[in-house]
Design a protein around this motif. Sequence first.
Motif, mmCIF file in Angstrom:
data_model
loop_
_atom_site.group_PDB
_atom_site.id
_atom_site.type_symbol
_atom_site.label_atom_id
_atom_site.label_comp_id
_atom_site.label_asym_id
_atom_site.label_seq_id
_atom_site.Cartn_x
_atom_site.Cartn_y
_atom_site.Cartn_z
ATOM 1 N N THR A 47 -2.169 -4.427 9.149
ATOM 2 C CA THR A 47 -1.912 -4.985 7.814
ATOM 3 C C THR A 47 -2.347 -4.003 6.726
ATOM 4 O O THR A 47 -1.925 -4.137 5.578
ATOM 5 N N ASP A 48 -3.154 -3.002 7.086
ATOM 6 C CA ASP A 48 -3.574 -1.981 6.123
ATOM 7 C C ASP A 48 -2.525 -0.890 5.941
ATOM 8 O O ASP A 48 -2.609 -0.118 4.978
ATOM 9 N N VAL A 49 -1.550 -0.788 6.841
ATOM 10 C CA VAL A 49 -0.589 0.316 6.772
ATOM 11 C C VAL A 49 0.870 -0.129 6.648
ATOM 12 O O VAL A 49 1.708 0.632 6.157
ATOM 13 N N VAL A 50 1.198 -1.336 7.105
ATOM 14 C CA VAL A 50 2.567 -1.831 6.967
ATOM 15 C C VAL A 50 2.736 -2.248 5.516
ATOM 16 O O VAL A 50 1.937 -3.015 4.975
ATOM 17 N N ILE A 51 3.774 -1.705 4.873
ATOM 18 C CA ILE A 51 3.937 -1.926 3.443
ATOM 19 C C ILE A 51 4.956 -3.021 3.165
ATOM 20 O O ILE A 51 5.773 -3.341 4.012
ATOM 21 N N GLY A 52 4.892 -3.560 1.968
ATOM 22 C CA GLY A 52 5.803 -4.634 1.567
ATOM 23 C C GLY A 52 7.240 -4.166 1.491
ATOM 24 O O GLY A 52 7.521 -2.972 1.395
ATOM 25 N N ALA A 53 8.168 -5.105 1.498
ATOM 26 C CA ALA A 53 9.592 -4.782 1.541
ATOM 27 C C ALA A 53 10.136 -4.311 0.193
ATOM 28 O O ALA A 53 11.058 -3.512 0.143
ATOM 29 N N THR A 54 9.598 -4.775 -0.901
ATOM 30 C CA THR A 54 10.121 -4.395 -2.214
ATOM 31 C C THR A 54 9.564 -3.044 -2.623
ATOM 32 O O THR A 54 8.361 -2.848 -2.648
ATOM 33 N N GLY A 55 10.463 -2.107 -2.916
ATOM 34 C CA GLY A 55 10.023 -0.775 -3.329
ATOM 35 C C GLY A 55 9.377 0.020 -2.226
ATOM 36 O O GLY A 55 8.478 0.821 -2.474
ATOM 37 N N ASP A 56 9.855 -0.173 -0.985
ATOM 38 C CA ASP A 56 9.237 0.522 0.148
ATOM 39 C C ASP A 56 9.875 1.871 0.450
ATOM 40 O O ASP A 56 9.430 2.571 1.358
ATOM 41 N N ALA A 57 10.904 2.257 -0.289
ATOM 42 C CA ALA A 57 11.557 3.568 -0.143
ATOM 43 C C ALA A 57 12.106 3.800 1.263
ATOM 44 O O ALA A 57 12.225 4.930 1.709
ATOM 45 N N GLY A 58 12.450 2.731 1.975
ATOM 46 C CA GLY A 58 12.990 2.874 3.324
ATOM 47 C C GLY A 58 11.947 3.210 4.367
ATOM 48 O O GLY A 58 12.263 3.739 5.428
ATOM 49 N N ILE A 59 10.681 2.917 4.052
ATOM 50 C CA ILE A 59 9.563 3.213 4.948
ATOM 51 C C ILE A 59 8.872 1.896 5.286
ATOM 52 O O ILE A 59 8.643 1.073 4.405
ATOM 53 N N ASP A 60 8.541 1.690 6.549
ATOM 54 C CA ASP A 60 7.886 0.446 6.962
ATOM 55 C C ASP A 60 6.371 0.535 6.993
ATOM 56 O O ASP A 60 5.687 -0.466 6.797
ATOM 57 N N ALA A 61 5.823 1.709 7.263
ATOM 58 C CA ALA A 61 4.369 1.861 7.308
ATOM 59 C C ALA A 61 3.998 3.268 6.861
ATOM 60 O O ALA A 61 4.714 4.233 7.152
ATOM 61 N N ILE A 62 2.881 3.348 6.152
ATOM 62 C CA ILE A 62 2.353 4.639 5.693
ATOM 63 C C ILE A 62 0.847 4.633 5.935
ATOM 64 O O ILE A 62 0.163 3.668 5.597
ATOM 65 N N ALA A 63 0.371 5.733 6.487
ATOM 66 C CA ALA A 63 -1.071 5.908 6.653
ATOM 67 C C ALA A 63 -1.460 7.283 6.140
ATOM 68 O O ALA A 63 -0.762 8.269 6.381
ATOM 69 N N ILE A 64 -2.568 7.317 5.428
ATOM 70 C CA ILE A 64 -3.153 8.581 5.003
ATOM 71 C C ILE A 64 -4.500 8.660 5.707
ATOM 72 O O ILE A 64 -5.370 7.814 5.513
ATOM 73 N N ILE A 65 -4.617 9.660 6.563
ATOM 74 C CA ILE A 65 -5.811 9.805 7.383
ATOM 75 C C ILE A 65 -6.509 11.097 6.967
ATOM 76 O O ILE A 65 -5.911 12.176 6.996
ATOM 77 N N ALA A 66 -7.747 10.965 6.553
ATOM 78 C CA ALA A 66 -8.531 12.127 6.127
ATOM 79 C C ALA A 66 -9.804 12.195 6.960
ATOM 80 O O ALA A 66 -10.530 11.206 7.071
ATOM 81 N N ASN A 67 -10.021 13.349 7.564
ATOM 82 C CA ASN A 67 -11.210 13.585 8.392
ATOM 83 C C ASN A 67 -11.375 12.495 9.445
ATOM 84 O O ASN A 67 -12.483 12.045 9.727
ATOM 85 N N GLY A 68 -10.262 12.037 9.997
ATOM 86 C CA GLY A 68 -10.269 11.062 11.085
ATOM 87 C C GLY A 68 -10.337 9.612 10.661
ATOM 88 O O GLY A 68 -10.307 8.724 11.508
ATOM 89 N N ALA A 69 -10.426 9.349 9.367
ATOM 90 C CA ALA A 69 -10.544 7.966 8.884
ATOM 91 C C ALA A 69 -9.321 7.555 8.070
ATOM 92 O O ALA A 69 -8.796 8.350 7.289
ATOM 93 N N LEU A 70 -8.908 6.325 8.251
ATOM 94 C CA LEU A 70 -7.820 5.770 7.443
ATOM 95 C C LEU A 70 -8.337 5.590 6.022
ATOM 96 O O LEU A 70 -9.375 4.976 5.803
ATOM 97 N N VAL A 71 -7.626 6.149 5.061
ATOM 98 C CA VAL A 71 -8.046 6.100 3.661
ATOM 99 C C VAL A 71 -7.281 5.000 2.944
ATOM 100 O O VAL A 71 -6.064 4.919 3.037
ATOM 101 N N GLU A 72 -8.009 4.175 2.214
ATOM 102 C CA GLU A 72 -7.391 3.047 1.517
ATOM 103 C C GLU A 72 -7.541 3.108 0.005
ATOM 104 O O GLU A 72 -7.052 2.234 -0.703
ATOM 105 N N SER A 73 -8.210 4.150 -0.499
ATOM 106 C CA SER A 73 -8.332 4.293 -1.949
ATOM 107 C C SER A 73 -8.512 5.760 -2.312
ATOM 108 O O SER A 73 -8.987 6.561 -1.501
#
Length: 185
Positions: A47-73
């Motif tokens: 639920t932290d990476v699957v993005i909403g349907a409106t304005g999703d640019a044709g992408i279902d999930a995005i994750a940004i991982i820095a130094n091995g950790a999922l970044v949320e801000s």
Amino acid sequence: MDRITKSLLDESSAEHDLTALPEDKRFEHFAALLTIGRFVSEALDTTDVVIGATGDAGIDAIAIIANGALVESAAEIDELAERNGYLDVTFVFVQAERSSAFETAKIGQFSFGVQDFFKENPSLPRGRDVAELANIMSSVYKQSSKFKRGNPVCRMYYVTTGTWTGDAALEARRKAAVDDLAASR
């Protein structure tokens, strides 16, 4: 969807308390778990990476991982750079299709959405989730001097229940997507 994939999807949905979602949304979470999960050291809450349907640019999930950790801000990027003295970043994008066929148009749409994500002046509308993730991405690039272990890596996963057969048209579209993204640095 074949019986094995359906069984795995149902099991994963039950394990992650997603059974109330429609099958297409559950498949997005399943695809995110399989692709993004390999890049993070802790258990992944999709639920932290699957993005909403409106304005999703044709992408279902995005994750940004820095130094091995999922970044949320964006603040987490600054904290990681300060604490570790470097940033080792991977961007992961997922498009999930339950269809057993690969489609050049959908691969193209996915590729265009990923390229647009990295633009300073995007042409596609951005929903809240994509806008926040783009803000984090901007924070990553503001810390470019901390890329001691190399530039960020971009991983794109187009997940279907089909089998890649090396079809010439699909291969040409895949290669064009990779080349276009590499050229946009």
